[in-house]
Structure formats: C-alpha cells, structure tokens
Motif scaffolding. Structure first.
Motif, PDB file in Angstrom:
ATOM      1  N   SER A 209       0.829  -1.209   0.000  1.00 55.46           N
ATOM      2  CA  SER A 209       0.000   0.000   0.000  1.00 55.46           C
ATOM      3  C   SER A 209       0.859   1.253   0.000  1.00 55.46           C
ATOM      4  O   SER A 209       0.483   2.270  -0.597  1.00 55.46           O
ATOM      5  N   THR A 212       1.735   1.718  -3.570  1.00 53.95           N
ATOM      6  CA  THR A 212       0.543   2.027  -4.377  1.00 53.95           C
ATOM      7  C   THR A 212       0.040   3.443  -4.126  1.00 53.95           C
ATOM      8  O   THR A 212      -0.271   4.185  -5.067  1.00 53.95           O
ATOM      9  N   LEU A 216      -0.125   6.723  -6.612  1.00 49.27           N
ATOM     10  CA  LEU A 216      -1.400   7.410  -6.821  1.00 49.27           C
ATOM     11  C   LEU A 216      -1.247   8.911  -6.616  1.00 49.27           C
ATOM     12  O   LEU A 216      -1.747   9.721  -7.419  1.00 49.27           O
ATOM     13  N   ASN A 223      -6.481  11.833 -13.212  1.00 51.79           N
ATOM     14  CA  ASN A 223      -7.883  11.614 -12.854  1.00 51.79           C
ATOM     15  C   ASN A 223      -8.407  12.803 -12.066  1.00 51.79           C
ATOM     16  O   ASN A 223      -7.650  13.661 -11.619  1.00 51.79           O
ATOM     17  N   ASP A 227     -12.038  11.408  -7.578  1.00 48.06           N
ATOM     18  CA  ASP A 227     -11.782   9.987  -7.829  1.00 48.06           C
ATOM     19  C   ASP A 227     -10.498   9.543  -7.148  1.00 48.06           C
ATOM     20  O   ASP A 227     -10.428   8.462  -6.558  1.00 48.06           O
ATOM     21  N   ASP A 230     -11.108   9.295  -3.366  1.00 48.23           N
ATOM     22  CA  ASP A 230     -11.839   8.078  -3.009  1.00 48.23           C
ATOM     23  C   ASP A 230     -10.915   6.863  -3.019  1.00 48.23           C
ATOM     24  O   ASP A 230     -10.967   6.018  -2.119  1.00 48.23           O
ATOM     25  N   GLU A 231     -10.089   6.772  -4.041  1.00 50.89           N
ATOM     26  CA  GLU A 231      -9.160   5.647  -4.142  1.00 50.89           C
ATOM     27  C   GLU A 231      -8.115   5.724  -3.031  1.00 50.89           C
ATOM     28  O   GLU A 231      -7.717   4.701  -2.468  1.00 50.89           O
ATOM     29  N   TYR A 232      -7.695   6.936  -2.713  1.00 50.33           N
ATOM     30  CA  TYR A 232      -6.671   7.115  -1.689  1.00 50.33           C
ATOM     31  C   TYR A 232      -7.174   6.679  -0.310  1.00 50.33           C
ATOM     32  O   TYR A 232      -6.496   5.887   0.378  1.00 50.33           O
ATOM     33  N   THR A 234      -9.636   4.795   0.485  1.00 53.64           N
ATOM     34  CA  THR A 234      -9.906   3.356   0.491  1.00 53.64           C
ATOM     35  C   THR A 234      -8.605   2.586   0.707  1.00 53.64           C
ATOM     36  O   THR A 234      -8.540   1.650   1.519  1.00 53.64           O
ATOM     37  N   GLY A 235      -7.555   2.989  -0.005  1.00 57.14           N
ATOM     38  CA  GLY A 235      -6.264   2.336   0.144  1.00 57.14           C
ATOM     39  C   GLY A 235      -5.640   2.580   1.504  1.00 57.14           C
ATOM     40  O   GLY A 235      -5.022   1.683   2.091  1.00 57.14           O
TER      41      GLY A 235
END
Length: 324
Positions: A209, A212, A216, A223, A227, A230-232, A234-235
C-alpha cells in the motif's frame, strides 16, 4: 423506533458504541458489557453515540433472548426459547435506517456475540436448536459496515488485545483526520500534504500500500481529484487495517533513522541503531525506539519528521504502544 442521527463535527471524534459496552443496562437480563478501556481511557478523547438496536425496535429490558436461525436458506432473528418472537423485519428496517444516519462517526465499537451487534463469528442455529455454524454477522453491524465500508469497526472483546486495540484507535484517529480534511475543502495540495504525514505509518503497516498510494499521489493530473481521493482513502484505511509487526515497524524506524544521519553524532547514531535492533529482536518494546526518536527530535528539530503521524498516531496518555 429510536433513530440516532449524527453529523460530522470537525473538532470532535464521534464514536458509535453498543450501549451495553458503555455501561448502559440494556441487555436481555438488564445488565451491561461495560468495557473499561472505552468507558475510562478512551472517553477522554471521544464523544460516544450509544446505540442498542434491540431496545430501539421496542424490545423490553429484561427480555427473552433472541438468536439467528436459518431455515430455507434464510436467516431469521427469533426468540431462543419463545419461537413466537420474530424481530427479523423490524431489526433489518431499523438497522438500514440507522446506518444511513451515522455518517458523522469516525468509528464504532460493537458488542461481541450479539445477534444484532456482533461483528464476526455469530452463531447461526437450526430451527430444532443445534448450532449450524459460527460465521454470521449481527444484523445491525452488517448494515453499518455495508453502508460505511471504510469506518473502523471493532468488537469489545477484541479490544482487550493490545495489538488490536492500538490498531483500532490508530484507524479511528486517521479516519477522523481524513474527515477533517474533506470538511475543510479538499485540494491537491492538501491531499499531498496529508499523504506526506501518513507515509511512515503506512510503511509500517503495509509495504504494498505504501508503494501504491505513493504512485497514486505522484500523478494527480490523470484523474479527477474526487476519484483520486476516493481511491486514496480506500487504500489508506485498508493499509492501516493490516496489523504492523516487528518487521514493518523496524523498516519504518530504520527509514526514520536515516533522516538523522547528518545531524546526530556517532554515539547517538549507534545508540539509536542499537535500540531499533533490540526492538527487532523482541528485547525492547516499540516505545523504546519511539521515545528515543522523540528525544532526538527535540534536540535536533526536523519539520518533516515532526509532522509524521507514525511518531504519535494517538494521544500518548492512552499508552497504547507500551505492550507492542
């Protein structure tokens, strides 16, 4: 039905909690499942939102016990001895409605083994009374976790484990910090600074993570910010849910040590290396190298390191790292 509504308060960590866990006598026998850590130490830093789904749907105190029973591939919540009691529909309706109203929370402590509030390993019975399995989730907690998948949720019994307790509180404070960030108005610059503060904490918990999330954040132009955010988060919450062991902590500590190379002398550098190695071997607790690093930061200030959440992810007074 009593529906509790919450709105996010930037300066207050609101923590949902099964009412019996905070000492309210709402269990079937009129008793409670008070958790000392929650009702004493943690209470100083959070505002509790007590919830009892069974009382909220109109069940009395005291009351007949209820259980999850499976028949025809469907789980019903019925009386353990009085089969005429069936609160399935009321409990599902309340749980769905209540879960929607709890968006202001930064975490939730639920009551283990409860057919309404248990987080895992809830017993499911056969209509004739014998146990079929131990893999269900309480009706309310299931709705809560489905509606708020990033919300830190933990059971009262598991919080007696020092590793799980520290992990949960770390996630609560991190999630609240994220909620504060979003409430203040998210920008690319704020997101980058937020990640910068959490880098070493993520490094200790989950190396994959760490890489990743770094990738990101390194390219925010590809992006939309929403978006990416949200991805951040969550990760991040996934990474923090992984429990850091000595290997992960040692890796993070050695990276922290590298930032002192040019400022501290040979003796201090060796002393820090020795303490980190003794922690790695299990001779010293995590607090030993962390205390030394904090001491060095007072003597040799470093703005970047001072902002690292890893060094103090929660109030020191809670003493959550003393047994790690």
């Amino acid at each position: 039905m009593k529906i509790v509504q919450t709105q996010f308060k930037p300066n207050t960590i609101q923590l949902g909690i099964s009412a019996c866990v905070v000492g309210q006598g709402v269990r079937f026998d009129g008793g409670h499942k008070r958790l000392g850590f929650a009702d004493r130490e943690l209470r100083e830093y959070v505002s509790y939102v007590p919830v009892c789904p069974e009382v909220a749907i109109g069940l009395s105190v005291p009351r007949p016990t209820i259980r999850q029973v499976e028949a025809d591939n469907q789980i019903r919540v019925v009386g353990s001895t009085d089969k005429s009691i069936d609160v399935t529909d009321d409990l599902h309706q309340y749980s769905e409605q209540q879960a929607k109203q709890l968006s202001g929370l930064s975490g939730f402590i639920v009551c283990a083994k409860s057919p309404s509030c248990g987080m895992e390993r809830i017993k499911v019975y056969h209509p004739e009374g014998h146990t079929l399995r131990h893999d269900s989730v309480g009706v309310f907690t299931k709705a809560l976790m489905e509606k708020h998948p990033l919300l830190p949720v933990e059971e009262n019994g598991r919080l007696c484990d020092p590793v799980l307790r520290e992990n949960f509180v770390t996630r609560v404070f991190a999630y609240h910090a994220w909620q504060q960030l979003v409430a203040s108005g998210l920008t690319s610059d704020k997101l980058i600074k937020f990640h910068s503060r959490y880098k070493f904490l993520v490094m200790a918990n989950h190396q994959t993570s760490y890489r990743t999330l770094g990738q990101l954040i390194s390219d925010l132009s590809s992006n939309s910010l929403d978006d990416v955010a949200d991805e951040y988060i969550t990760g991040l919450m996934y990474a923090l849910k992984q429990r850091a062991g000595r290997k992960g902590h040692t890796n993070a500590l050695m990276h922290l040590q590298g930032y002192f190379k040019r400022s501290i002398g040979t003796n201090e550098r060796q002393a820090l290396a020795d303490v980190i190695d003794k922690y790695r071997q299990g001779i010293l607790p995590l607090m030993a190298p962390m205390t030394l690093i904090q001491h060095l930061l007072v003597k040799f200030p470093n703005e970047y390191l001072s902002q690292q959440v890893y060094i103090k992810p929660h109030p020191e007074k809670l003493a959550l790292r003393q047994q790690l």
